[in-house]
Design a protein around this motif. Structure first.
Motif, PDB file in Angstrom:
ATOM      1  N   ASP A   3       9.967  -2.279   4.312  1.00 16.73           N
ATOM      2  CA  ASP A   3       9.834  -3.649   5.427  1.00 16.73           C
ATOM      3  C   ASP A   3       8.440  -3.177   6.050  1.00 16.73           C
ATOM      4  O   ASP A   3       8.144  -2.126   5.958  1.00 16.73           O
ATOM      5  N   PRO A   4       8.004  -4.378   6.881  1.00 20.81           N
ATOM      6  CA  PRO A   4       6.834  -4.241   7.328  1.00 20.81           C
ATOM      7  C   PRO A   4       6.754  -3.258   8.701  1.00 20.81           C
ATOM      8  O   PRO A   4       5.968  -2.878   9.014  1.00 20.81           O
ATOM      9  N   HIS A   5       8.125  -2.659   9.067  1.00 21.69           N
ATOM     10  CA  HIS A   5       8.095  -1.401   9.816  1.00 21.69           C
ATOM     11  C   HIS A   5       8.086   0.095   9.334  1.00 21.69           C
ATOM     12  O   HIS A   5       8.054   0.936  10.135  1.00 21.69           O
ATOM     13  N   GLY A   6       8.643   0.111   8.224  1.00 18.89           N
ATOM     14  CA  GLY A   6       9.056   1.548   7.604  1.00 18.89           C
ATOM     15  C   GLY A   6       9.974   1.221   6.516  1.00 18.89           C
ATOM     16  O   GLY A   6       9.962   0.160   5.746  1.00 18.89           O
ATOM     17  N   GLY A   7      10.772   2.278   6.538  1.00 19.65           N
ATOM     18  CA  GLY A   7      11.927   2.311   5.330  1.00 19.65           C
ATOM     19  C   GLY A   7      12.034   3.507   4.746  1.00 19.65           C
ATOM     20  O   GLY A   7      11.754   4.780   5.571  1.00 19.65           O
ATOM     21  N   THR A   8      12.652   3.638   3.534  1.00 23.17           N
ATOM     22  CA  THR A   8      13.082   4.829   2.907  1.00 23.17           C
ATOM     23  C   THR A   8      12.628   4.767   1.684  1.00 23.17           C
ATOM     24  O   THR A   8      12.809   4.025   0.812  1.00 23.17           O
ATOM     25  N   ALA A  36       0.809  -1.112  -0.064  1.00 25.70           N
ATOM     26  CA  ALA A  36       0.054   0.007  -0.049  1.00 25.70           C
ATOM     27  C   ALA A  36       0.732   1.429   0.165  1.00 25.70           C
ATOM     28  O   ALA A  36       0.513   2.294  -0.742  1.00 25.70           O
ATOM     29  N   VAL A  37       1.890   1.283   0.810  1.00 26.16           N
ATOM     30  CA  VAL A  37       2.964   2.479   0.673  1.00 26.16           C
ATOM     31  C   VAL A  37       3.388   2.534  -0.511  1.00 26.16           C
ATOM     32  O   VAL A  37       3.571   3.801  -1.280  1.00 26.16           O
ATOM     33  N   ALA A  38       3.839   1.601  -1.006  1.00 24.12           N
ATOM     34  CA  ALA A  38       4.557   1.415  -2.404  1.00 24.12           C
ATOM     35  C   ALA A  38       3.696   2.148  -3.476  1.00 24.12           C
ATOM     36  O   ALA A  38       4.336   2.913  -4.242  1.00 24.12           O
ATOM     37  N   SER A  39       2.340   1.842  -3.257  1.00 23.21           N
ATOM     38  CA  SER A  39       1.343   2.077  -4.370  1.00 23.21           C
ATOM     39  C   SER A  39       1.317   3.399  -4.342  1.00 23.21           C
ATOM     40  O   SER A  39       1.093   4.336  -5.278  1.00 23.21           O
ATOM     41  N   GLN A  61      10.685   7.889 -11.556  1.00 23.44           N
ATOM     42  CA  GLN A  61      10.610   6.864 -10.881  1.00 23.44           C
ATOM     43  C   GLN A  61      10.997   6.752  -9.331  1.00 23.44           C
ATOM     44  O   GLN A  61      12.034   7.365  -9.028  1.00 23.44           O
ATOM     45  N   VAL A  62      10.023   6.397  -8.339  1.00 26.30           N
ATOM     46  CA  VAL A  62      10.531   6.455  -6.929  1.00 26.30           C
ATOM     47  C   VAL A  62      11.144   5.104  -6.603  1.00 26.30           C
ATOM     48  O   VAL A  62      10.849   4.209  -7.008  1.00 26.30           O
TER      49      VAL A  62
END
Length: 411
Positions: A237-242, A219-222, A231-232
């Motif tokens: 990962d399930p906790h967050g990221g960059t 969902a976040v990536a979308s 392009q992003v």
């Protein structure tokens, strides 16, 4: 395939398998012409690819004729070329829907021509042929879709690995041009560095929680993919990221602060999610991404530890908190000022609430659901225990800094 031959299925007095065998070459060419005429991407195939399609169409007709003769499904060996062909279409980027449309169209046209032979006396054999047609369609659909999906998954896996390696190189300040070329990514002159924290799903069922975690990452990536400037790049990962969101060349003299419009756009995107997200964001030239990423990650970790509400933060939003919580003896001394207040007690909660409500007695008392006189009693106890009076301006800054340092140090 078994070489035993059953009694021929007949329509209109003709053995259907022999009738198809006699029309084999012409029918294959007609089917391929039909694909080109009705499926746009097939109409754009170059001659060498069109020859591949003709070959696999002939092979399909061979298998179906054999199925009519033997009354049994094709062997795994017979079906292998279909899987190989589907894998090549996946590699070439032909959509699966178009590939399956070609198969189903070929089966439908072949069946229609066979059925045109039937007379009212051919009921039983017509039903038998129809059953074999449906069985054949089910078999080839499964083989083609499975092979296509496996190849696409393999391709996507390689692409994800290449992009992850690219993001890692950018965050570490390593050369990234070759990795970008391998990943098919055009490097931007600058990026909006976005660090995220959304926590993993809370569920006693481990399998259900894992599914929910994967759904959150997708969902976040979308929502980030709609970024309009290119392009992003993400590591999530399930906790967050960059995420690195490409931007045009930064304007001369512009700081790393994002504009109100950029913040609003990000806030709107993240607000569409059905779970809370903490984020920090700063602009950076491509060369400064490692330094800016370190600061941005520190900011999002800070607001998470301080239990701030979901939103998009920048260093300027939490400048005092950031400075008060820098490692060193100063932060330790600040945190120690509140040592007389036991962690998690009503006195600590009272002080936090009092500061959060801008020193308003009525608002604080209402939030704590106590009488204003009770609030005054607690504030006086805090003053006696710590030596710092929450009602005295000179002590207020120390209390605020001490509370921030304590919460950050103890989590």
């Amino acid at each position: 395939m078994n070489t035993h031959k059953e009694e021929p299925l007949r329509l209109g007095g003709q053995a259907v398998d022999d009738w198809l065998a006699r029309r084999y070459e012409r029918l294959a060419a007609e089917l391929v012409d039909g694909f080109a005429a009705t499926i746009p991407i097939y109409g754009r195939f170059p001659p060498d690819l069109r020859r591949d399609i003709l070959w696999i169409t002939r092979h399909n007709l061979d298998m179906f004729i054999g199925m009519l003769r033997q009354r049994q499904a094709p062997s795994a060996e017979d079906l292998a070329p279909l899987a190989e062909s589907a894998s090549r279409r996946a590699e070439e980027g032909v959509p699966l829907a178009d590939v399956l449309t070609a198969y189903h169209q070929g089966i439908r046209v072949t069946w229609t021509q066979c059925a045109s032979l039937a007379t009212p006396d051919d009921h039983d054999d017509l039903v038998s042929v129809s059953t074999l047609v449906f069985e054949y369609q089910q078999i080839v659909t499964s083989v083609v879709a499975t092979a296509y999906a496996e190849e696409r998954q393999n391709i996507l896996g390689h692409e994800r690995e290449a992009r992850r390696a690219l993001v890692t190189a950018l965050l570490d300040g390593q050369p990234a041009e070759e990795l970008a070329e391998r990943a098919g990514v055009h490097l931007a002159p600058g990026y909006l560095v976005l660090c995220l924290s959304f926590g993993s799903a809370e569920d006693s069922d481990g399998r259900r929680a894992a599914i929910s975690d994967r759904r959150r990452v997708r969902a976040v990536a979308s929502v980030l993919e709609v970024w309009p400037h290119g392009q992003v790049l993400t590591i999530l990962d399930p906790h967050g990221g960059t995420a690195l969101l490409p931007i045009k060349a930064t304007e001369p003299g512009r700081t790393d602060a994002i504009s109100p419009a950029e913040r609003a756009s990000l806030r709107e995107s993240l607000a569409a999610l059905d779970f809370p997200v903490l984020a920090a964001a700063h602009l950076s030239t491509i060369e400064r991404v490692p330094v800016v990423h370190t600061t941005t990650r520190e900011v999002v970790d800070l607001v998470e530890r301080l239990d701030y509400p979901p939103g998009i933060y920048q260093l300027a939003d939490v400048l005092l908190e950031y400075q008060f919580t820098r490692p060193g003896p100063g932060a330790d001394v600040l945190a120690e000022l509140l040592a007389p207040l036991e962690r998690g007690t009503e006195l600590e909660t009272t002080l936090e609430t009092y500061l959060r409500h801008d020193l308003s007695r009525n608002a604080t008392a209402a939030a704590l659901n106590v009488h204003p006189n009770t609030l005054d009693y607690r504030l006086n106890r805090i003053a006696r225990l710590t030596g710092l009076n929450p009602s005295r301006q000179s002590d207020l800054h120390k209390l605020t800094a001490a509370l921030i340092a304590r919460r950050h140090t103890l989590g």
